[in-house]
Design a protein around this motif. Structure first.
Motif, PDB file in Angstrom:
ATOM      1  N   SER A 187      31.994  31.590  56.305  1.00 11.26           N
ATOM      2  CA  SER A 187      31.659  33.010  56.151  1.00 11.26           C
ATOM      3  C   SER A 187      32.825  33.940  56.493  1.00 11.26           C
ATOM      4  O   SER A 187      33.052  34.936  55.806  1.00 11.26           O
ATOM      5  CB  SER A 187      30.431  33.363  56.979  1.00 11.26           C
ATOM      6  N   SER A 188      33.605  33.597  57.518  1.00 12.24           N
ATOM      7  CA  SER A 188      34.718  34.474  57.881  1.00 12.24           C
ATOM      8  C   SER A 188      35.787  34.474  56.784  1.00 12.24           C
ATOM      9  O   SER A 188      36.306  35.533  56.386  1.00 12.24           O
ATOM     10  CB  SER A 188      35.312  34.020  59.219  1.00 12.24           C
ATOM     11  N   CYS A 189      36.104  33.316  56.264  1.00 15.12           N
ATOM     12  CA  CYS A 189      37.093  33.243  55.183  1.00 15.12           C
ATOM     13  C   CYS A 189      36.548  33.867  53.900  1.00 15.12           C
ATOM     14  O   CYS A 189      37.298  34.446  53.119  1.00 15.12           O
ATOM     15  CB  CYS A 189      37.515  31.797  54.951  1.00 15.12           C
ATOM     16  N   HIS A 190      35.247  33.741  53.704  1.00 14.91           N
ATOM     17  CA  HIS A 190      34.634  34.369  52.531  1.00 14.91           C
ATOM     18  C   HIS A 190      34.871  35.883  52.580  1.00 14.91           C
ATOM     19  O   HIS A 190      35.245  36.498  51.579  1.00 14.91           O
ATOM     20  CB  HIS A 190      33.137  34.049  52.497  1.00 14.91           C
ATOM     21  N   LEU A 191      34.687  36.457  53.765  1.00 15.93           N
ATOM     22  CA  LEU A 191      34.895  37.904  53.918  1.00 15.93           C
ATOM     23  C   LEU A 191      36.352  38.288  53.689  1.00 15.93           C
ATOM     24  O   LEU A 191      36.655  39.401  53.284  1.00 15.93           O
ATOM     25  CB  LEU A 191      34.472  38.371  55.322  1.00 15.93           C
ATOM     26  N   LYS A 192      37.267  37.379  53.943  1.00 14.43           N
ATOM     27  CA  LYS A 192      38.697  37.662  53.734  1.00 14.43           C
ATOM     28  C   LYS A 192      39.139  37.359  52.309  1.00 14.43           C
ATOM     29  O   LYS A 192      40.321  37.438  52.001  1.00 14.43           O
ATOM     30  CB  LYS A 192      39.532  36.862  54.726  1.00 14.43           C
ATOM     31  N   GLY A 193      38.192  36.941  51.477  1.00 13.75           N
ATOM     32  CA  GLY A 193      38.530  36.786  50.055  1.00 13.75           C
ATOM     33  C   GLY A 193      38.703  35.365  49.570  1.00 13.75           C
ATOM     34  O   GLY A 193      39.407  35.136  48.587  1.00 13.75           O
ATOM     35  N   SER A 194      38.069  34.394  50.235  1.00 12.67           N
ATOM     36  CA  SER A 194      38.288  33.002  49.814  1.00 12.67           C
ATOM     37  C   SER A 194      37.866  32.756  48.365  1.00 12.67           C
ATOM     38  O   SER A 194      38.475  31.951  47.670  1.00 12.67           O
ATOM     39  CB  SER A 194      37.590  32.009  50.753  1.00 12.67           C
ATOM     40  N   ARG A 195      36.848  33.481  47.907  1.00 11.97           N
ATOM     41  CA  ARG A 195      36.411  33.279  46.519  1.00 11.97           C
ATOM     42  C   ARG A 195      37.523  33.683  45.540  1.00 11.97           C
ATOM     43  O   ARG A 195      37.772  33.004  44.556  1.00 11.97           O
ATOM     44  CB  ARG A 195      35.137  34.085  46.241  1.00 11.97           C
ATOM     45  N   ILE A 196      38.194  34.774  45.860  1.00 11.41           N
ATOM     46  CA  ILE A 196      39.303  35.229  44.998  1.00 11.41           C
ATOM     47  C   ILE A 196      40.467  34.243  45.089  1.00 11.41           C
ATOM     48  O   ILE A 196      41.095  33.914  44.087  1.00 11.41           O
ATOM     49  CB  ILE A 196      39.760  36.648  45.408  1.00 11.41           C
ATOM     50  N   VAL A 197      40.739  33.763  46.299  1.00 15.87           N
ATOM     51  CA  VAL A 197      41.814  32.780  46.473  1.00 15.87           C
ATOM     52  C   VAL A 197      41.531  31.546  45.621  1.00 15.87           C
ATOM     53  O   VAL A 197      42.414  31.057  44.899  1.00 15.87           O
ATOM     54  CB  VAL A 197      41.957  32.382  47.973  1.00 15.87           C
ATOM     55  N   VAL A 198      40.293  31.066  45.663  1.00 17.16           N
ATOM     56  CA  VAL A 198      39.929  29.872  44.886  1.00 17.16           C
ATOM     57  C   VAL A 198      40.075  30.153  43.392  1.00 17.16           C
ATOM     58  O   VAL A 198      40.637  29.337  42.656  1.00 17.16           O
ATOM     59  CB  VAL A 198      38.482  29.411  45.224  1.00 17.16           C
ATOM     60  N   GLU A 199      39.621  31.324  42.957  1.00 14.41           N
ATOM     61  CA  GLU A 199      39.745  31.672  41.534  1.00 14.41           C
ATOM     62  C   GLU A 199      41.207  31.709  41.106  1.00 14.41           C
ATOM     63  O   GLU A 199      41.573  31.204  40.050  1.00 14.41           O
ATOM     64  CB  GLU A 199      39.126  33.046  41.269  1.00 14.41           C
ATOM     65  N   ARG A 200      42.040  32.300  41.940  1.00 15.15           N
ATOM     66  CA  ARG A 200      43.473  32.374  41.600  1.00 15.15           C
ATOM     67  C   ARG A 200      44.092  30.990  41.559  1.00 15.15           C
ATOM     68  O   ARG A 200      44.882  30.690  40.667  1.00 15.15           O
ATOM     69  CB  ARG A 200      44.211  33.253  42.615  1.00 15.15           C
ATOM     70  N   THR A 227      45.860  34.609  51.634  1.00 15.59           N
ATOM     71  CA  THR A 227      45.139  35.839  51.312  1.00 15.59           C
ATOM     72  C   THR A 227      45.162  35.913  49.787  1.00 15.59           C
ATOM     73  O   THR A 227      45.989  35.252  49.150  1.00 15.59           O
ATOM     74  CB  THR A 227      45.857  37.097  51.868  1.00 15.59           C
ATOM     75  N   PRO A 228      44.286  36.724  49.190  1.00 13.91           N
ATOM     76  CA  PRO A 228      44.362  36.863  47.738  1.00 13.91           C
ATOM     77  C   PRO A 228      45.770  37.278  47.300  1.00 13.91           C
ATOM     78  O   PRO A 228      46.252  36.841  46.255  1.00 13.91           O
ATOM     79  CB  PRO A 228      43.334  37.954  47.429  1.00 13.91           C
ATOM     80  N   GLU A 229      46.462  38.061  48.128  1.00 16.30           N
ATOM     81  CA  GLU A 229      47.789  38.577  47.762  1.00 16.30           C
ATOM     82  C   GLU A 229      48.876  37.504  47.833  1.00 16.30           C
ATOM     83  O   GLU A 229      49.833  37.552  47.071  1.00 16.30           O
ATOM     84  CB  GLU A 229      48.191  39.746  48.678  1.00 16.30           C
ATOM     85  N   ASN A 230      48.769  36.584  48.779  1.00 15.61           N
ATOM     86  CA  ASN A 230      49.872  35.617  48.907  1.00 15.61           C
ATOM     87  C   ASN A 230      49.580  34.274  48.221  1.00 15.61           C
ATOM     88  O   ASN A 230      50.375  33.352  48.300  1.00 15.61           O
ATOM     89  CB  ASN A 230      50.271  35.417  50.383  1.00 15.61           C
ATOM     90  N   THR A 231      48.447  34.189  47.535  1.00 15.14           N
ATOM     91  CA  THR A 231      48.061  32.914  46.920  1.00 15.14           C
ATOM     92  C   THR A 231      49.080  32.438  45.891  1.00 15.14           C
ATOM     93  O   THR A 231      49.472  31.270  45.883  1.00 15.14           O
ATOM     94  CB  THR A 231      46.673  33.044  46.253  1.00 15.14           C
ATOM     95  N   GLU A 232      49.530  33.357  45.037  1.00 16.80           N
ATOM     96  CA  GLU A 232      50.465  32.946  43.997  1.00 16.80           C
ATOM     97  C   GLU A 232      51.794  32.499  44.608  1.00 16.80           C
ATOM     98  O   GLU A 232      52.394  31.515  44.168  1.00 16.80           O
ATOM     99  CB  GLU A 232      50.691  34.080  42.994  1.00 16.80           C
ATOM    100  N   ARG A 233      52.234  33.224  45.635  1.00 23.17           N
ATOM    101  CA  ARG A 233      53.496  32.839  46.290  1.00 23.17           C
ATOM    102  C   ARG A 233      53.367  31.450  46.928  1.00 23.17           C
ATOM    103  O   ARG A 233      54.263  30.620  46.838  1.00 23.17           O
ATOM    104  CB  ARG A 233      53.887  33.888  47.332  1.00 23.17           C
TER     105      ARG A 233
END
Ligand code: FES
Length: 85
Positions: A9-22, A63-69
């Motif tokens: 739940s904590s990682c979900h709030l930090k955007g884990s779904r977006i990270v997984v999608e990316r 984070t969603p922002e650093n996933t690509e890097r």
């Protein structure tokens, strides 16, 4: 190679779904579907640092922002190392 992303739940709030999608998109774009086993994991106890991820047992904070890097700087070189490409 095993890549896990915490979907607690904590990682979900930090955007884990977006990270997984990316990550899914990047894996697809680079044609690495058969080389990378992307899975969700439960809380790994690192809730305070960001979205917790492990790549072959090595911990990373995403984070969603650093996933690509992360993908380009950490994951691709490991794939190259492992496959000798
Ligand atoms: S919820 Fe992801 S490390 Fe705790």
């Amino acid at each position: 190679m095993n890549l896990t992303v915490c979907i607690g739940s904590s990682c979900h709030l930090k955007g884990s779904r977006i990270v997984v999608e990316r990550l899914e998109n990047l894996i697809q774009t680079h044609g690495l579907k058969d080389k990378i086993d992307l899975r969700g994991s439960f809380c790994t106890g690192n809730c305070q640092t960001g979205v917790s991820a492990t790549l072959d047992g090595v911990y990373y904070s995403l984070t969603p922002e650093n996933t690509e890097r992360f993908f380009i700087e950490k994951l691709l070189p490991r794939v190259a190392e492992k496959t000798g490409e």
